[in-house]
Scaffold this motif. Structure first.
Motif, PDB file in Angstrom:
ATOM      1  N   LEU A  46       0.835  -1.213   0.000  1.00  0.00           N
ATOM      2  CA  LEU A  46       0.000   0.000   0.000  1.00  0.00           C
ATOM      3  C   LEU A  46       0.862   1.252   0.000  1.00  0.00           C
ATOM      4  O   LEU A  46       0.559   2.226  -0.710  1.00  0.00           O
ATOM      5  N   ASP A  47       1.946   1.244   0.784  1.00  0.00           N
ATOM      6  CA  ASP A  47       2.865   2.393   0.793  1.00  0.00           C
ATOM      7  C   ASP A  47       3.472   2.609  -0.590  1.00  0.00           C
ATOM      8  O   ASP A  47       3.571   3.740  -1.070  1.00  0.00           O
ATOM      9  N   LEU A  48       3.873   1.540  -1.242  1.00  0.00           N
ATOM     10  CA  LEU A  48       4.480   1.612  -2.568  1.00  0.00           C
ATOM     11  C   LEU A  48       3.483   2.128  -3.606  1.00  0.00           C
ATOM     12  O   LEU A  48       3.814   2.968  -4.443  1.00  0.00           O
ATOM     13  N   LEU A  49       2.257   1.637  -3.539  1.00  0.00           N
ATOM     14  CA  LEU A  49       1.216   2.073  -4.482  1.00  0.00           C
ATOM     15  C   LEU A  49       0.934   3.562  -4.323  1.00  0.00           C
ATOM     16  O   LEU A  49       0.770   4.291  -5.314  1.00  0.00           O
ATOM     17  N   GLU A  50       0.906   4.014  -3.087  1.00  0.00           N
ATOM     18  CA  GLU A  50       0.674   5.437  -2.830  1.00  0.00           C
ATOM     19  C   GLU A  50       1.847   6.274  -3.329  1.00  0.00           C
ATOM     20  O   GLU A  50       1.658   7.308  -3.969  1.00  0.00           O
ATOM     21  N   GLU A  51       3.052   5.802  -3.061  1.00  0.00           N
ATOM     22  CA  GLU A  51       4.265   6.517  -3.478  1.00  0.00           C
ATOM     23  C   GLU A  51       4.312   6.703  -4.996  1.00  0.00           C
ATOM     24  O   GLU A  51       4.731   7.751  -5.495  1.00  0.00           O
ATOM     25  N   HIS A  52       3.868   5.700  -5.742  1.00  0.00           N
ATOM     26  CA  HIS A  52       3.930   5.749  -7.202  1.00  0.00           C
ATOM     27  C   HIS A  52       2.610   6.160  -7.852  1.00  0.00           C
ATOM     28  O   HIS A  52       2.515   6.166  -9.085  1.00  0.00           O
ATOM     29  N   HIS A  53       1.613   6.492  -7.041  1.00  0.00           N
ATOM     30  CA  HIS A  53       0.310   6.964  -7.544  1.00  0.00           C
ATOM     31  C   HIS A  53      -0.305   5.972  -8.526  1.00  0.00           C
ATOM     32  O   HIS A  53      -0.683   6.330  -9.649  1.00  0.00           O
ATOM     33  N   VAL A  54      -0.395   4.727  -8.087  1.00  0.00           N
ATOM     34  CA  VAL A  54      -0.914   3.646  -8.917  1.00  0.00           C
ATOM     35  C   VAL A  54      -2.284   3.220  -8.419  1.00  0.00           C
ATOM     36  O   VAL A  54      -2.498   3.092  -7.213  1.00  0.00           O
ATOM     37  N   LYS A  55      -3.209   2.982  -9.343  1.00  0.00           N
ATOM     38  CA  LYS A  55      -4.543   2.491  -8.985  1.00  0.00           C
ATOM     39  C   LYS A  55      -4.875   1.147  -9.634  1.00  0.00           C
ATOM     40  O   LYS A  55      -5.843   0.501  -9.292  1.00  0.00           O
ATOM     41  N   THR A  56      -4.059   0.731 -10.625  1.00  0.00           N
ATOM     42  CA  THR A  56      -4.320  -0.516 -11.329  1.00  0.00           C
ATOM     43  C   THR A  56      -3.191  -1.505 -11.071  1.00  0.00           C
ATOM     44  O   THR A  56      -2.011  -1.160 -11.182  1.00  0.00           O
ATOM     45  N   ILE A  57      -3.571  -2.737 -10.744  1.00  0.00           N
ATOM     46  CA  ILE A  57      -2.619  -3.782 -10.371  1.00  0.00           C
ATOM     47  C   ILE A  57      -2.906  -5.038 -11.196  1.00  0.00           C
ATOM     48  O   ILE A  57      -4.061  -5.431 -11.339  1.00  0.00           O
ATOM     49  N   VAL A  58      -1.846  -5.652 -11.694  1.00  0.00           N
ATOM     50  CA  VAL A  58      -1.940  -6.958 -12.347  1.00  0.00           C
ATOM     51  C   VAL A  58      -1.261  -7.933 -11.397  1.00  0.00           C
ATOM     52  O   VAL A  58      -0.057  -7.868 -11.184  1.00  0.00           O
ATOM     53  N   LEU A  59      -2.065  -8.794 -10.810  1.00  0.00           N
ATOM     54  CA  LEU A  59      -1.584  -9.736  -9.791  1.00  0.00           C
ATOM     55  C   LEU A  59      -1.505 -11.130 -10.386  1.00  0.00           C
ATOM     56  O   LEU A  59      -2.501 -11.649 -10.905  1.00  0.00           O
ATOM     57  N   GLY A  60      -0.318 -11.702 -10.336  1.00  0.00           N
ATOM     58  CA  GLY A  60      -0.133 -13.050 -10.846  1.00  0.00           C
ATOM     59  C   GLY A  60      -1.018 -14.043 -10.117  1.00  0.00           C
ATOM     60  O   GLY A  60      -1.098 -14.031  -8.890  1.00  0.00           O
ATOM     61  N   LEU A  61      -1.706 -14.885 -10.886  1.00  0.00           N
ATOM     62  CA  LEU A  61      -2.568 -15.924 -10.329  1.00  0.00           C
ATOM     63  C   LEU A  61      -1.937 -17.278 -10.630  1.00  0.00           C
ATOM     64  O   LEU A  61      -1.979 -17.747 -11.770  1.00  0.00           O
ATOM     65  N   PRO A  62      -1.325 -17.892  -9.604  1.00  0.00           N
ATOM     66  CA  PRO A  62      -0.721 -19.205  -9.849  1.00  0.00           C
ATOM     67  C   PRO A  62      -1.787 -20.275 -10.026  1.00  0.00           C
ATOM     68  O   PRO A  62      -2.711 -20.386  -9.226  1.00  0.00           O
ATOM     69  N   LYS A  63      -1.643 -21.009 -11.101  1.00  0.00           N
ATOM     70  CA  LYS A  63      -2.551 -22.124 -11.384  1.00  0.00           C
ATOM     71  C   LYS A  63      -1.715 -23.368 -11.590  1.00  0.00           C
ATOM     72  O   LYS A  63      -0.553 -23.288 -11.991  1.00  0.00           O
ATOM     73  N   HIS A  64      -2.330 -24.519 -11.344  1.00  0.00           N
ATOM     74  CA  HIS A  64      -1.679 -25.774 -11.690  1.00  0.00           C
ATOM     75  C   HIS A  64      -1.665 -25.879 -13.210  1.00  0.00           C
ATOM     76  O   HIS A  64      -2.441 -25.215 -13.906  1.00  0.00           O
ATOM     77  N   MET A  65      -0.810 -26.733 -13.739  1.00  0.00           N
ATOM     78  CA  MET A  65      -0.700 -26.854 -15.193  1.00  0.00           C
ATOM     79  C   MET A  65      -2.019 -27.263 -15.846  1.00  0.00           C
ATOM     80  O   MET A  65      -2.271 -26.925 -16.996  1.00  0.00           O
ATOM     81  N   ASN A  66      -2.895 -27.940 -15.100  1.00  0.00           N
ATOM     82  CA  ASN A  66      -4.197 -28.332 -15.660  1.00  0.00           C
ATOM     83  C   ASN A  66      -5.242 -27.215 -15.541  1.00  0.00           C
ATOM     84  O   ASN A  66      -6.395 -27.396 -15.903  1.00  0.00           O
ATOM     85  N   LYS A  85     -10.841  -3.849  -2.013  1.00  0.00           N
ATOM     86  CA  LYS A  85     -11.533  -3.177  -0.901  1.00  0.00           C
ATOM     87  C   LYS A  85     -10.890  -1.831  -0.577  1.00  0.00           C
ATOM     88  O   LYS A  85     -11.555  -0.933  -0.068  1.00  0.00           O
ATOM     89  N   GLU A  86      -9.597  -1.701  -0.893  1.00  0.00           N
ATOM     90  CA  GLU A  86      -8.868  -0.445  -0.659  1.00  0.00           C
ATOM     91  C   GLU A  86      -9.036   0.535  -1.823  1.00  0.00           C
ATOM     92  O   GLU A  86      -8.470   1.623  -1.804  1.00  0.00           O
ATOM     93  N   GLY A  87      -9.793   0.131  -2.845  1.00  0.00           N
ATOM     94  CA  GLY A  87     -10.068   1.030  -3.960  1.00  0.00           C
ATOM     95  C   GLY A  87      -9.196   0.828  -5.187  1.00  0.00           C
ATOM     96  O   GLY A  87      -9.242   1.631  -6.119  1.00  0.00           O
ATOM     97  N   TYR A  88      -8.406  -0.245  -5.224  1.00  0.00           N
ATOM     98  CA  TYR A  88      -7.553  -0.523  -6.378  1.00  0.00           C
ATOM     99  C   TYR A  88      -8.284  -1.418  -7.374  1.00  0.00           C
ATOM    100  O   TYR A  88      -9.114  -2.235  -6.994  1.00  0.00           O
ATOM    101  N   HIS A  89      -7.939  -1.247  -8.638  1.00  0.00           N
ATOM    102  CA  HIS A  89      -8.490  -2.088  -9.698  1.00  0.00           C
ATOM    103  C   HIS A  89      -7.496  -3.225  -9.919  1.00  0.00           C
ATOM    104  O   HIS A  89      -6.341  -2.978 -10.292  1.00  0.00           O
ATOM    105  N   VAL A  90      -7.918  -4.456  -9.677  1.00  0.00           N
ATOM    106  CA  VAL A  90      -7.021  -5.615  -9.737  1.00  0.00           C
ATOM    107  C   VAL A  90      -7.408  -6.544 -10.882  1.00  0.00           C
ATOM    108  O   VAL A  90      -8.566  -6.931 -11.012  1.00  0.00           O
ATOM    109  N   HIS A  91      -6.412  -6.881 -11.696  1.00  0.00           N
ATOM    110  CA  HIS A  91      -6.558  -7.898 -12.738  1.00  0.00           C
ATOM    111  C   HIS A  91      -5.779  -9.115 -12.270  1.00  0.00           C
ATOM    112  O   HIS A  91      -4.565  -9.023 -12.043  1.00  0.00           O
TER     113      HIS A  91
END
Length: 140
Positions: A46-66, A85-91
């Motif tokens: 959250l501190d980093l996102l605020e520092e860089h004024h970022v609202k959109t996040i691409v979060l890696g989703l680990p899946k099994h190979m299947n 919930k903190e107001g960020y747009h997450v992909h």
């Protein structure tokens, strides 16, 4: 253009990449936290996102190979929900093989083992974010 952050969430580190142009991703940092202390990671992020004024996040989703989502994937889904919930747009973005690919890239670049360990999470985050950007921009 809006800045976008890419994340590779692990159990003790979170690789972070950023795109300021919406075209190219670059490594930013690695957040380190106590084993499985996602609250600590969340607060640092959250501190980093605020520092860089970022609202959109691409979060890696680990899946099994299947394609199934296991425990690590569920943790990422919950982490993303908390960010929303903190107001960020997450992909959530399929991250299968990104760490393997990042490792191969660093090996081909003849990066020392010690240095690889320091940057592998960032490189995985770069790959997650870059693949998202490529898709958004009509590539791949």
């Amino acid at each position: 253009m809006e800045k976008i952050i890419g994340l590779d969430l692990g159990s003790v580190t979170c690789g972070v990449a950023i795109s300021e142009t919406g075209i190219v991703a670059r490594a930013l940092t690695t957040i380190r936290f106590a084993p499985d202390d996602y609250d600590e990671c969340f607060d640092k992020l959250l501190d980093l996102l605020e520092e860089h004024h970022v609202k959109t996040i691409v979060l890696g989703l680990p899946k099994h190979m299947n394609g199934d989502i296991g425990v690590r994937g569920q943790l990422s889904i919950e982490f993303g929900a908390e960010l929303e919930k903190e107001g960020y747009h997450v992909h959530l973005w399929d991250e299968r093989l990104t760490t393997v690919s990042a490792q191969r890239f660093l090996l081909e670049g003849d990066v020392s083992r010690k240095k690889r360990k320091k940057v592998i999470d960032q490189m995985a985050a770069v790959q997650i974010l870059q693949s998202f950007l490529d898709r958004q921009n009509g590539g791949i």
